[in-house]
Design an enzyme around this catalytic site. Sequence first.
Site, PDB file in Angstrom:
ATOM      1  N   HIS A  21       0.832  -1.210   0.000  1.00 31.41           N
ATOM      2  CA  HIS A  21       0.000   0.000   0.000  1.00 31.41           C
ATOM      3  C   HIS A  21       0.860   1.251   0.000  1.00 31.41           C
ATOM      4  O   HIS A  21       2.061   1.199   0.251  1.00 31.41           O
ATOM      5  CB  HIS A  21      -1.023   0.000   1.153  1.00 31.41           C
ATOM      6  CG  HIS A  21      -0.484   0.344   2.509  1.00 31.41           C
ATOM      7  ND1 HIS A  21      -1.298   0.727   3.549  1.00 31.41           N
ATOM      8  CD2 HIS A  21       0.772   0.355   2.999  1.00 31.41           C
ATOM      9  CE1 HIS A  21      -0.565   0.965   4.621  1.00 31.41           C
ATOM     10  NE2 HIS A  21       0.691   0.734   4.336  1.00 31.41           N
ATOM     11  N   CYS A  40       4.884   5.204   5.685  1.00 30.64           N
ATOM     12  CA  CYS A  40       3.828   4.621   4.854  1.00 30.64           C
ATOM     13  C   CYS A  40       3.470   5.501   3.654  1.00 30.64           C
ATOM     14  O   CYS A  40       2.634   5.114   2.839  1.00 30.64           O
ATOM     15  CB  CYS A  40       2.589   4.329   5.691  1.00 30.64           C
ATOM     16  SG  CYS A  40       2.708   2.792   6.638  1.00 30.64           S
ATOM     17  N   HIS A  44       5.209   0.361  -0.263  1.00 29.91           N
ATOM     18  CA  HIS A  44       5.784  -0.684   0.601  1.00 29.91           C
ATOM     19  C   HIS A  44       4.699  -1.702   0.934  1.00 29.91           C
ATOM     20  O   HIS A  44       3.553  -1.532   0.534  1.00 29.91           O
ATOM     21  CB  HIS A  44       6.327  -0.057   1.886  1.00 29.91           C
ATOM     22  CG  HIS A  44       5.235   0.535   2.715  1.00 29.91           C
ATOM     23  ND1 HIS A  44       4.638   1.727   2.392  1.00 29.91           N
ATOM     24  CD2 HIS A  44       4.600   0.068   3.807  1.00 29.91           C
ATOM     25  CE1 HIS A  44       3.673   1.969   3.262  1.00 29.91           C
ATOM     26  NE2 HIS A  44       3.622   0.981   4.135  1.00 29.91           N
ATOM     27  N   HIS A  46       3.100  -4.839   3.934  1.00 33.17           N
ATOM     28  CA  HIS A  46       3.047  -5.351   5.310  1.00 33.17           C
ATOM     29  C   HIS A  46       2.589  -6.805   5.295  1.00 33.17           C
ATOM     30  O   HIS A  46       1.856  -7.226   4.387  1.00 33.17           O
ATOM     31  CB  HIS A  46       2.024  -4.566   6.145  1.00 33.17           C
ATOM     32  CG  HIS A  46       2.374  -3.133   6.343  1.00 33.17           C
ATOM     33  ND1 HIS A  46       3.313  -2.700   7.247  1.00 33.17           N
ATOM     34  CD2 HIS A  46       1.893  -2.009   5.742  1.00 33.17           C
ATOM     35  CE1 HIS A  46       3.399  -1.387   7.207  1.00 33.17           C
ATOM     36  NE2 HIS A  46       2.559  -0.933   6.291  1.00 33.17           N
ATOM     37  N   ASP A  84      -4.497 -10.846  -0.642  1.00 34.62           N
ATOM     38  CA  ASP A  84      -3.185 -11.454  -0.426  1.00 34.62           C
ATOM     39  C   ASP A  84      -2.310 -11.310  -1.671  1.00 34.62           C
ATOM     40  O   ASP A  84      -2.718 -11.660  -2.780  1.00 34.62           O
ATOM     41  CB  ASP A  84      -3.353 -12.930  -0.063  1.00 34.62           C
ATOM     42  CG  ASP A  84      -2.067 -13.534   0.484  1.00 34.62           C
ATOM     43  OD1 ASP A  84      -1.264 -12.779   1.080  1.00 34.62           O
ATOM     44  OD2 ASP A  84      -1.865 -14.752   0.316  1.00 34.62           O
ATOM     45  N   HIS A  85      -1.112 -10.780  -1.465  1.00 36.45           N
ATOM     46  CA  HIS A  85      -0.166 -10.502  -2.551  1.00 36.45           C
ATOM     47  C   HIS A  85      -0.751  -9.560  -3.597  1.00 36.45           C
ATOM     48  O   HIS A  85      -0.474  -9.676  -4.792  1.00 36.45           O
ATOM     49  CB  HIS A  85       0.350 -11.810  -3.181  1.00 36.45           C
ATOM     50  CG  HIS A  85       1.249 -12.558  -2.245  1.00 36.45           C
ATOM     51  ND1 HIS A  85       0.765 -13.374  -1.249  1.00 36.45           N
ATOM     52  CD2 HIS A  85       2.591 -12.576  -2.114  1.00 36.45           C
ATOM     53  CE1 HIS A  85       1.780 -13.874  -0.568  1.00 36.45           C
ATOM     54  NE2 HIS A  85       2.904 -13.396  -1.063  1.00 36.45           N
TER      55      HIS A  85
HETATM   56 NI    NI Z   1       2.234   0.954   5.643  1.00 36.15          NI
END
Ligand code: NI
Length: 140
Positions: A21, A40, A44, A46, A84-85
């Site tokens: 995100h 953020c 990047h 998480h 996911d991914h």
């Molecule tokens: Ni973040």
Amino acid sequence: MGMSQPPAVHVTRRLTFAAGHILAKPEWDDARNREVFGACSGDHGHNYDLEVTVSGSVDVNTGMVINLREVDRIVKELVIHDVDHRHLNRDVPWLQGCLPTTENVALAIWHRLEGNLSSARLEKIRLKETENNVVEVERG
Ligand code: NI
């Protein structure tokens, strides 16, 4: 002595997903985005931890509120499969137009699952973005 209410039984299933995100508002300049969103504000990802808590009565035959395999299947189908991914800013139809903060993603997951957990009632979503950042959405 009056009739006592049966105790509420909550059960929780944990699932994980990895997603990218960016937290940045296009109408703000880089400096302001960095000031508000910190690390953020760049692209990047998480490893998210998602806990879904439901309640209901304990079935006398199974001894369970709901089979957690069923919760797992529903959450995978409605949420994990889509995120996911993936990149939360671009790839997820139900996050379009949403700044993907942990708060907003947790709320969107709540709305995906609310009313869709078979006989169980959704009580809480707990979304952990990092070891230090956790958001909880609870029934109001
Ligand atoms: Ni973040």
